[in-house]
Motif scaffolding. Structure first.
Motif, short mmCIF file in Angstrom:
data_model
loop_
_atom_site.label_atom_id
_atom_site.label_comp_id
_atom_site.label_asym_id
_atom_site.label_seq_id
_atom_site.Cartn_x
_atom_site.Cartn_y
_atom_site.Cartn_z
N VAL A 1 0.51 -1.22 0.01
CA VAL A 1 0.12 0.23 -0.26
C VAL A 1 0.80 1.29 -0.30
O VAL A 1 1.53 1.59 1.01
CB VAL A 1 -1.64 0.20 0.67
N GLU A 2 0.50 2.07 -0.60
CA GLU A 2 1.37 3.21 -0.77
C GLU A 2 0.53 4.70 -0.36
O GLU A 2 -0.64 4.54 -0.63
CB GLU A 2 1.93 3.22 -2.46
N SER A 3 1.80 5.21 -0.10
CA SER A 3 1.14 6.58 0.35
C SER A 3 2.12 7.78 0.36
O SER A 3 3.36 7.79 0.24
CB SER A 3 0.26 6.19 1.79
N CYS B 1 5.76 2.37 1.07
CA CYS B 1 4.94 1.20 0.67
C CYS B 1 4.71 0.47 2.06
O CYS B 1 5.76 -0.36 2.80
CB CYS B 1 6.47 0.83 0.02
N ALA B 2 3.87 0.47 2.61
CA ALA B 2 3.74 -0.55 3.63
C ALA B 2 3.04 -2.03 3.04
O ALA B 2 2.37 -1.78 2.06
CB ALA B 2 2.45 -0.28 4.23
N THR B 3 3.83 -2.85 3.77
CA THR B 3 3.37 -4.47 3.22
C THR B 3 3.61 -4.98 4.38
O THR B 3 3.62 -4.99 5.16
CB THR B 3 4.83 -4.86 2.06
N THR C 1 8.05 -1.82 5.96
CA THR C 1 7.77 0.09 4.94
C THR C 1 9.09 -0.41 4.33
O THR C 1 10.15 0.27 4.57
CB THR C 1 7.00 0.67 5.54
N VAL C 2 8.29 0.38 2.91
CA VAL C 2 9.43 1.00 2.08
C VAL C 2 9.41 2.27 1.82
O VAL C 2 7.75 2.49 1.77
CB VAL C 2 9.80 0.10 1.09
N GLN D 1 -1.15 -0.33 -5.27
CA GLN D 1 -2.71 0.40 -6.23
C GLN D 1 -1.67 2.11 -6.60
O GLN D 1 -2.54 2.35 -7.08
CB GLN D 1 -3.70 0.83 -4.96
N GLY D 2 -1.07 2.11 -6.40
CA GLY D 2 -0.38 3.39 -6.56
C GLY D 2 -0.70 4.44 -5.93
O GLY D 2 -1.30 4.41 -5.14
N THR D 3 0.28 5.63 -6.11
CA THR D 3 0.24 7.22 -5.52
C THR D 3 0.54 8.25 -6.41
O THR D 3 1.25 8.21 -7.11
CB THR D 3 0.53 6.89 -3.96
#
Length: 126
Positions: free
Chosen positions: A5-7, A22-24, A78-79, A118-120
């Motif tokens: 999940v990107e933010s 990027c939370a994984t 998270t990256v 999903q992209g940000t």
């Protein structure tokens, strides 16, 4: 289930900064390289950076080298992608990805067997 999940995207003026996250979940974070990609309208997807704790390396495409910094927090799985000196040409949707099986850091950026977020959206105004 593997999830990324990107933010952190948004609108910023040229020269500004953003930090993407990027939370994984769903896989052993330390064992796999994570890559950052971007895709601008009408252009092909570009692999811009990767990080591998297993290999102890990071990689940057020439287009972002010296301006972007990739890092990871193993405890948070998270990256991050710190983006400084943003330019209008950095405008794109940014994605993170993890491979479906172990490959090297650089290979994450060139193969297509990845799990994707999903992209940000990042928009840089000039």
């Amino acid at each position: 289930e593997v999830q990324l999940v990107e933010s952190g995207g948004g609108l910023v003026q040229a020269g500004g900064s953003l930090r993407l996250s990027c939370a994984t979940s769903g896989f052993t974070f330390n064992n796999y390289a994570i890559g950052w990609f971007r895709q601008a309208p009408g252009k092909e997807r570009e692999g811009i950076s990767c990080i591998s704790s297993r290999e102890g390396i990071t990689y940057y495409a020439d287009s972002v080298k010296g301006r972007f910094t990739i890092s990871s927090d193993n405890a948070k799985k998270t990256v991050y992608l710190q983006m400084n000196g943003l330019k209008a040409e950095d405008t794109a949707v940014y994605y993170c990805a993890a491979p479906s099986f172990y490959v090297s850091c650089r290979s994450v950026l060139t193969q297509n067997k990845n799990y994707w977020g999903q992209g940000t959206q990042v928009t840089v105004s000039s």
